[in-house]
Scaffold this motif. Structure first.
Motif: not given
Length: 317
Positions: A154-164, A305-317
């Protein structure tokens, strides 16, 4: 003043400045001036987020410099991030439009999902129960990503990505993505050099953006006994060798690794010093030496928030 900052090239062909001004923890009263200082000094990339609660003031700084003729809109690159309480499909576009309104922009150059974890919708940015526990959403970030793809179309964003996001969560997005993430923004500095994640992302055509590249010395939860990266004697020795400050070495370290880097400051002299890194090169030996400081020293771990289903830092990287 023109910009001397080199560009990196995203997998979608768009070029993006390798150095930007971070605005996390920049107070609304200070950040407008910081943005003006940065644009005057040659920065062309400003990193924002809705949750920083200062986008209106960032927008004022950008608008002023466009009006003064210091920059044109097409010459600057603005990043923002979708907060955790807006992951539900019907909330993505309104959240993006709020950010665009606050920043006084018609489009964003880059928009990131701020965290993989969704929080309960419809209230505070940090919704809590009576025991002060964060309330979660059942949303899936896959659905959130699909909405971001529509915003690109829709032209609202040029590029998309992720964080954390961790490598497994990035893989999950890649497996369904029609438009691939061009960037992963994560905490990255010599105590947490993210070498494995960077190599993984390189193999997928994703560029790493380093936040807290100076070790986030002003983080609110820092303890007096925590090691301060900028005071590290080994880092100071490297800086002396090049007649540069420790901060300049840390920023250059990221740029030479092929990463985007977004140091935060509201102080004119530091903002100017942080961009003054293009008159020297760190040797390969010194980059390896700085890499050796790694001790998995994460400063932003979000244990609450480490009990969240999508908590990212329990994985090695």
């Amino acid at each position: 003043m023109g910009s001397k900052v080199p560009f990196v090239k995203f997998s979608n062909g768009i070029e993006f400045p390798a150095l930007g001004l971070g605005t996390w923890k920049s107070k609304p009263g200070e950040v407008t001036q910081a943005v003006k200082y940065a644009l005057d000094a040659g920065y062309r990339h400003i990193d924002c987020a809705h949750v920083y609660q200062n986008e209106k003031e960032v927008g004022e700084g950008i608008a002023t410099k466009i009006k003064e003729g210091v920059v044109k809109r097409e010459d600057i690159y603005i990043t923002s991030k979708l907060w955790n309480t807006f992951h539900r499909k019907d909330l993505v576009v309104p959240a993006l439009k709020q950010t665009l309104s606050d920043l006084e922009l018609e489009y964003l150059d880059l928009y990131l999902i701020h965290w993989p974890m969704g929080y309960k919708e419809g209230g505070d940015l940090f919704p809590k129960d009576e025991n002060d526990k964060i309330l979660y959403s059942t949303t899936d970030y896959i659905d959130t990503w699909k909405e971001l793809e529509k915003c690109v179309k829709d032209g609202l964003i040029k590029s998309i990505g992720l964080s954390n996001f961790n490598s497994q969560q990035i893989e999950k997005i890649l497996s369904i993505a029609e438009i691939k993430p061009v960037v992963i923004q994560v905490e990255c500095h010599p105590y947490l050099n993210q070498r494995k994640l960077q190599e993984f992302c390189n193999s997928k055509g994703i560029i790493l953006t380093a936040y807290s590249p100076l070790g986030s010395p002003d983080r609110p939860w820092a303890k007096p006994e925590d090691p301060q990266l900028l005071d590290d004697p080994n880092l100071k020795n490297v800086a002396e060798k090049y007649s540069k400050t420790p901060a300049q070495v840390l920023i250059k370290y990221q740029v030479q690794r092929g990463n985007i880097v977004i140091p935060k400051s509201v102080t004119k002299s530091r903002i100017e010093s942080n961009i003054n890194i293009f008159d020297f090169e760190l040797s390969e030996e010194d980059i390896k030496y700085i890499d050796s400081f790694d001790c998995n020293g994460r400063v932003l771990h979000l244990d609450w928030v480490k009990d969240h289903k999508d908590y990212p830092f329990s994985n090695e990287f």
